[in-house]
Motif scaffolding. Sequence first.
Motif, PDB file in Angstrom:
ATOM      1  N   ARG A 201       0.829  -1.208   0.000  1.00  0.00           N
ATOM      2  CA  ARG A 201       0.000   0.000   0.000  1.00  0.00           C
ATOM      3  C   ARG A 201       0.862   1.257   0.000  1.00  0.00           C
ATOM      4  NH1 ARG A 201      -4.442  -2.346   4.436  1.00  0.00           N
ATOM      5  NH2 ARG A 201      -5.320  -3.903   3.006  1.00  0.00           N
ATOM      6  N   GLN A 202       1.997   1.207   0.683  1.00  0.00           N
ATOM      7  CA  GLN A 202       2.915   2.340   0.661  1.00  0.00           C
ATOM      8  C   GLN A 202       3.449   2.594  -0.747  1.00  0.00           C
ATOM      9  OE1 GLN A 202       4.360   4.533   3.327  1.00  0.00           O
ATOM     10  NE2 GLN A 202       2.272   3.997   3.941  1.00  0.00           N
ATOM     11  N   LYS A 203       3.763   1.508  -1.467  1.00  0.00           N
ATOM     12  CA  LYS A 203       4.262   1.672  -2.831  1.00  0.00           C
ATOM     13  C   LYS A 203       3.192   2.233  -3.749  1.00  0.00           C
ATOM     14  CE  LYS A 203       7.887  -1.848  -2.583  1.00  0.00           C
ATOM     15  NZ  LYS A 203       8.401  -3.138  -3.117  1.00  0.00           N
ATOM     16  N   LEU A 204       1.968   1.791  -3.561  1.00  0.00           N
ATOM     17  CA  LEU A 204       0.877   2.348  -4.359  1.00  0.00           C
ATOM     18  C   LEU A 204       0.677   3.825  -4.061  1.00  0.00           C
ATOM     19  CD1 LEU A 204      -1.694  -0.595  -4.210  1.00  0.00           C
ATOM     20  CD2 LEU A 204      -0.684   0.382  -6.284  1.00  0.00           C
ATOM     21  N   LEU A 205       0.770   4.207  -2.791  1.00  0.00           N
ATOM     22  CA  LEU A 205       0.667   5.621  -2.436  1.00  0.00           C
ATOM     23  C   LEU A 205       1.781   6.429  -3.095  1.00  0.00           C
ATOM     24  CD1 LEU A 205      -0.262   5.400   1.348  1.00  0.00           C
ATOM     25  CD2 LEU A 205      -1.653   6.433  -0.447  1.00  0.00           C
ATOM     26  N   GLY A 206       2.980   5.867  -3.110  1.00  0.00           N
ATOM     27  CA  GLY A 206       4.087   6.556  -3.764  1.00  0.00           C
ATOM     28  C   GLY A 206       3.843   6.742  -5.246  1.00  0.00           C
ATOM     29  N   ASN A 207       3.282   5.718  -5.885  1.00  0.00           N
ATOM     30  CA  ASN A 207       2.974   5.840  -7.305  1.00  0.00           C
ATOM     31  C   ASN A 207       1.899   6.892  -7.556  1.00  0.00           C
ATOM     32  OD1 ASN A 207       1.156   4.842  -9.743  1.00  0.00           O
ATOM     33  ND2 ASN A 207       3.258   4.139 -10.102  1.00  0.00           N
ATOM     34  N   ILE A 208       0.888   6.930  -6.711  1.00  0.00           N
ATOM     35  CA  ILE A 208      -0.169   7.939  -6.847  1.00  0.00           C
ATOM     36  C   ILE A 208       0.418   9.336  -6.719  1.00  0.00           C
ATOM     37  CG2 ILE A 208      -2.250   8.841  -5.736  1.00  0.00           C
ATOM     38  CD1 ILE A 208      -2.920   5.893  -5.013  1.00  0.00           C
ATOM     39  N   TRP A 209       1.312   9.517  -5.770  1.00  0.00           N
ATOM     40  CA  TRP A 209       1.940  10.825  -5.577  1.00  0.00           C
ATOM     41  C   TRP A 209       2.739  11.242  -6.815  1.00  0.00           C
ATOM     42  CZ3 TRP A 209       7.208  12.280  -5.055  1.00  0.00           C
ATOM     43  CH2 TRP A 209       7.402  13.610  -4.689  1.00  0.00           C
ATOM     44  N   GLN A 210       3.485  10.316  -7.390  1.00  0.00           N
ATOM     45  CA  GLN A 210       4.268  10.638  -8.578  1.00  0.00           C
ATOM     46  C   GLN A 210       3.379  11.053  -9.736  1.00  0.00           C
ATOM     47  OE1 GLN A 210       6.530   7.049  -9.137  1.00  0.00           O
ATOM     48  NE2 GLN A 210       8.249   7.763  -7.895  1.00  0.00           N
ATOM     49  N   ARG A 211       2.269  10.354  -9.932  1.00  0.00           N
ATOM     50  CA  ARG A 211       1.405  10.672 -11.064  1.00  0.00           C
ATOM     51  C   ARG A 211       0.577  11.925 -10.832  1.00  0.00           C
ATOM     52  NH1 ARG A 211       1.708   7.292 -15.080  1.00  0.00           N
ATOM     53  NH2 ARG A 211       2.596   5.224 -14.735  1.00  0.00           N
ATOM     54  N   ALA A 212       0.315  12.264  -9.576  1.00  0.00           N
ATOM     55  CA  ALA A 212      -0.422  13.503  -9.299  1.00  0.00           C
ATOM     56  C   ALA A 212       0.418  14.735  -9.581  1.00  0.00           C
ATOM     57  CB  ALA A 212      -0.895  13.503  -7.845  1.00  0.00           C
ATOM     58  N   SER A 213       1.752  14.596  -9.487  1.00  0.00           N
ATOM     59  CA  SER A 213       2.689  15.695  -9.808  1.00  0.00           C
ATOM     60  C   SER A 213       2.361  16.964  -9.032  1.00  0.00           C
ATOM     61  CB  SER A 213       2.681  15.980 -11.315  1.00  0.00           C
ATOM     62  OG  SER A 213       3.082  14.848 -12.049  1.00  0.00           O
ATOM     63  N   LEU A 214       2.230  16.829  -7.728  1.00  0.00           N
ATOM     64  CA  LEU A 214       1.918  17.961  -6.856  1.00  0.00           C
ATOM     65  C   LEU A 214       2.970  18.079  -5.771  1.00  0.00           C
ATOM     66  CD1 LEU A 214      -1.919  17.354  -6.314  1.00  0.00           C
ATOM     67  CD2 LEU A 214      -0.887  19.053  -7.838  1.00  0.00           C
ATOM     68  N   SER A 215       2.994  19.238  -5.144  1.00  0.00           N
ATOM     69  CA  SER A 215       3.849  19.404  -3.974  1.00  0.00           C
ATOM     70  C   SER A 215       3.310  18.538  -2.847  1.00  0.00           C
ATOM     71  CB  SER A 215       3.861  20.866  -3.529  1.00  0.00           C
ATOM     72  OG  SER A 215       2.588  21.227  -3.017  1.00  0.00           O
ATOM     73  N   HIS A 216       4.132  18.313  -1.840  1.00  0.00           N
ATOM     74  CA  HIS A 216       3.687  17.479  -0.715  1.00  0.00           C
ATOM     75  C   HIS A 216       2.464  18.078  -0.035  1.00  0.00           C
ATOM     76  CE1 HIS A 216       7.840  15.326  -0.134  1.00  0.00           C
ATOM     77  NE2 HIS A 216       7.316  15.150  -1.319  1.00  0.00           N
TER      78      HIS A 216
END
Length: 581
Positions: free
Chosen positions: A36-51
């Motif tokens: 689930r952590q890896k999926l969250l990381g992938n979602i963050w990369q594709r959203a292309s937003l600041s933290h």
Amino acid sequence: MLSLFRRNKVLTLMASAPSGFTQPACAQALLALPRRQKLLGNIWQRASLSHRQFADLYQGPLNRYAELVQQLPASQNHHHAHPGGMLDHGLEIVAYALKIRQTYLLPIGAPPESQSAQAEAWTAAAAYGALIHDLGKIAVDLHVELEDGKTWHPWHGPIRSPYRFRYMKGRSYQLHGAAAALIYTQILTPDILDWLSGFPELWSQLIFVLSGHYEHAEILGEIVVKADQASVAQELGGNPARALAAPKQSLQRQLADGLRYLVRETYKLNQPDGPSDGWLTQDALWLVSKPIADQLRAYLLTQGIEGVPSSNAPFFNMLQDQGVVQTNDQDKAIWKATIDNACGWRNTFTLLKVAPALIWSDPNERPSVFSGTVQVQTASTLEQVSEDQTSADPVSAPAITVVPVPSHPPTPDETAALLALLTDSESKLPPGTEACTDASTQHIAKTGLGQEFMDWLKDGLASRRIIINDAKALVHTVSGTVMLVTPGIFKRYVQEFPTLEAQAKAQNLNAWQMVQRGFEKLKLHRKTGKSLNIWTCQVIGPRSTKQLRGYLLNDGLTALSEMPFDNPSLNLVTETAEDCA
């Protein structure tokens, strides 16, 4: 980077839940599993937003979703039926939806500057629609009981005390899509809804998705459907890359070809003295479930076809997912029926139901129908047959299903396989999604509107941007060729080339009618026996019957590089074909 999604001290599941109950957990604990952590990381990369932006627009909704669904499964015995399956499915489908969304410039047909200004909103809407599309299941499919005996409903907010659940008897499969509208505000805050409501085209499509009306949700609905197919394929042991990129009908065709071979060449049907491999009635072919699964699996393996599930439960799910078998009133692949040959032999079997047209395209080739009776049992407690059963007895579900915390998460290889499909960030824009400009309009004038429509259709089918043989598709295969649903397919074309509206207005026409006339001038379609353009098909489902009207191409290869088999849910009704209104 993954530290973004972790706290220094992750709260763990409490172990003090009473026997038979599950202790609720906080979002941080639920999302702490490596996969689930890896999926969250992938979602963050594709959203292309600041933290900070990601925390507001994505992490917050995902946290609220996790705390709402807890360890509940996504289905009783289909995809993601394990504890925590709803959460896993939610994360997977968001990741897939963001991947698919990157292949579009949205809104379709808008000027580039408008597409750029709306990009973040459309990306978020795709993620929200995907995340929430199955959420209604926890409202209408499950009965959740708290430790004090009270019933929990998702509009109460997150579960705060030990809980257990059971599946509701007699539930309606279609209801959960609409039920999501009851609870999406538990996930999306007023600030998020205020922001999205400022984009009218996006807003209307998202509302349709959140209420389960995908037939009106246009491109946003298409993204969610494709993402859902990919997540389900991954869970059922299939190939999600095929759901994303390959023709949906390719696996379907392999399954149907194998089934057709076995039935026509090796099976004994309608045996007068009792046991048979199957029974043909006027409207269905009934096949004994375990033998057909074992023999079809063996046939597929001899043909070098990969990814065939080794056990029967996921194999039946694959047949169901690909539309090869017809589902019962509980949306399950397995039926239970009593066979009586009217001569003293009577027995009950678990069966698969297949459309006869899938096996015999010519009705004259079919064997005589069974002279006895096939009496279908419709008890809502019927359970999916296991791989060790030739015919199953009714299984009584326990009053409450105990859901432990999963002790065996997916293996690193499974996680890597899933993430590998989500890591390629560079995707070409499918043909036809660019904003319509004066130059494209001039090109249409030179080549002819009808031919331009056909080029767009072929490109859309080749790139999988236009879906085929799906419940909401505008293109189907019937009678050995391609059917174009009218006026839907022509309206879809106009949506991608909105400047046609001005041309049509000058001719006192609707734009879609202008495209339709351009198509007719090509003379690529068949005429009915009454020399009319429009054919009628009956669409027969497990609970309803409706009609589709459209054009039949003279040659299906005009639009497709390879002809799939006919959609078994469509029956051509030549005698009632009428002209276009």
